[in-house]
Write an enzyme that holds these catalytic residues in place. Sequence first.
Site, PDB file in Angstrom:
ATOM      1  N   ASN A   7       0.869  -1.172   0.000  1.00  0.00           N
ATOM      2  CA  ASN A   7       0.000   0.000   0.000  1.00  0.00           C
ATOM      3  C   ASN A   7       0.910   1.227   0.000  1.00  0.00           C
ATOM      4  O   ASN A   7       1.443   1.603   1.037  1.00  0.00           O
ATOM      5  CB  ASN A   7      -0.900  -0.028   1.239  1.00  0.00           C
ATOM      6  N   LYS A   9       0.089   4.212  -0.445  1.00  0.00           N
ATOM      7  CA  LYS A   9      -0.579   5.420   0.067  1.00  0.00           C
ATOM      8  C   LYS A   9      -0.326   6.593  -0.891  1.00  0.00           C
ATOM      9  O   LYS A   9      -0.355   6.377  -2.088  1.00  0.00           O
ATOM     10  CB  LYS A   9      -0.132   5.706   1.512  1.00  0.00           C
ATOM     11  N   HIS A  93      -9.719   1.311   4.368  1.00  0.00           N
ATOM     12  CA  HIS A  93      -8.459   1.521   5.091  1.00  0.00           C
ATOM     13  C   HIS A  93      -8.691   2.499   6.248  1.00  0.00           C
ATOM     14  O   HIS A  93      -9.487   3.435   6.130  1.00  0.00           O
ATOM     15  CB  HIS A  93      -7.395   2.063   4.141  1.00  0.00           C
ATOM     16  N   GLU A  95      -7.049   4.918   7.320  1.00  0.00           N
ATOM     17  CA  GLU A  95      -6.846   6.336   6.992  1.00  0.00           C
ATOM     18  C   GLU A  95      -8.073   6.914   6.300  1.00  0.00           C
ATOM     19  O   GLU A  95      -8.406   8.082   6.479  1.00  0.00           O
ATOM     20  CB  GLU A  95      -5.564   6.506   6.153  1.00  0.00           C
ATOM     21  N   GLU A 163      -5.962  -4.678  10.450  1.00  0.00           N
ATOM     22  CA  GLU A 163      -4.983  -3.622  10.684  1.00  0.00           C
ATOM     23  C   GLU A 163      -5.363  -2.817  11.927  1.00  0.00           C
ATOM     24  O   GLU A 163      -6.147  -1.870  11.824  1.00  0.00           O
ATOM     25  CB  GLU A 163      -4.922  -2.686   9.478  1.00  0.00           C
ATOM     26  N   GLY A 169       1.854   2.570  10.842  1.00  0.00           N
ATOM     27  CA  GLY A 169       2.793   3.680  10.719  1.00  0.00           C
ATOM     28  C   GLY A 169       3.434   4.100  12.027  1.00  0.00           C
ATOM     29  O   GLY A 169       4.053   5.163  12.097  1.00  0.00           O
ATOM     30  N   SER A 209       2.833  -1.747  10.600  1.00  0.00           N
ATOM     31  CA  SER A 209       4.270  -1.773  10.910  1.00  0.00           C
ATOM     32  C   SER A 209       4.943  -3.106  10.595  1.00  0.00           C
ATOM     33  O   SER A 209       5.863  -3.532  11.306  1.00  0.00           O
ATOM     34  CB  SER A 209       4.525  -1.365  12.364  1.00  0.00           C
TER      35      SER A 209
HETATM   36  P1  PGA Z   1       2.407   0.566   7.776  1.00  0.00           P
HETATM   37  O1  PGA Z   1       0.980   0.757   7.058  1.00  0.00           O
HETATM   38  O2  PGA Z   1       2.974  -0.724   7.243  1.00  0.00           O
HETATM   39  O3  PGA Z   1       3.203   1.769   7.357  1.00  0.00           O
HETATM   40  O4  PGA Z   1       2.157   0.496   9.236  1.00  0.00           O
HETATM   41  C1  PGA Z   1       0.130  -0.329   6.845  1.00  0.00           C
HETATM   42  C2  PGA Z   1      -1.131   0.125   6.182  1.00  0.00           C
HETATM   43  O5  PGA Z   1      -1.595   1.240   6.489  1.00  0.00           O
HETATM   44  O6  PGA Z   1      -1.710  -0.590   5.351  1.00  0.00           O
END
Ligand code: PGA
Length: 254
Positions: A7, A9, A93, A95, A163, A169, A209
């Site tokens: 992903n 983003k 997601h 976000e 998640e 993140g 992460s």
């Molecule tokens: P991250 O993000 O690996 O940077 O924690 C995962 C995601 O948001 O799908």
Amino acid sequence: MPIVAANWKMNPATYDEYRTLMQAMRSRLNGIAGVERVVCPPFVWLFPAARDLDGTDIALGAQNVHWEEKGAFTGEVSPLMLKGTCRYVIVGHSERRHIFGESDEMVNRRLKGAVSHGLIPIFCVGETLAERDANDTEAVLTRQVRMGLEGIAPDPEIVIAYEPVWAIGTGRAATAATAVEAVQLIRRELAALWDADTAQAVRVQYGGSVNPDNIAEFVQEPDIDGALVGGASLNVDSFVAIVEQTARIRRGQA
Ligand code: PGA
């Protein structure tokens, strides 16, 4: 087969950086057996990406999708526009849910839009830290799965990404035990909503992460069918290491 998805983003920010990253991914990810590999760039890079990945066995995914085929929906992208270019699409997601206010109803409409046009959703669910601390994890995951999949026929192709929001993140991944517990809860919900066979067949990823040092912990668990990777998917060496470890561990278990 396990599935590991990148992903990206809202990255990379320029076309030149996109090209460099995609060319490296293409040459390093193509042909790795025993694991499905998906790259999800921002919308603007999807058309060049389809061309760049042509002739490889790497799948392309989008990061969101609207439910209507076309119309007055400024800033949205329809499933008809993605169909033929993408195989997968991330929906729900955290976000999108937490920064852009997408509700469970909206996520449900997006999922329906995706499946009705033959796009395979990577449907994200997960609790916030406050919800976990309040012992609401089970209720939140149950609600997200039920409302997200409401009115959608049993579909073993749908991918679910567990998640936990507090792990995204932050560099603070969940433990494998925490992830397994959540994934089993998700499968129980799927069995109640659909049926036991489909609940077992659906691939459930862990995300939050994930990096080359912790991926093994997760994919050693037979219940965890891969990962959705954010930050570490912007670095070719890291992402390839995650993919290769997943393939090796799962081949060893087969
Ligand atoms: P991250 O993000 O690996 O940077 O924690 C995962 C995601 O948001 O799908």
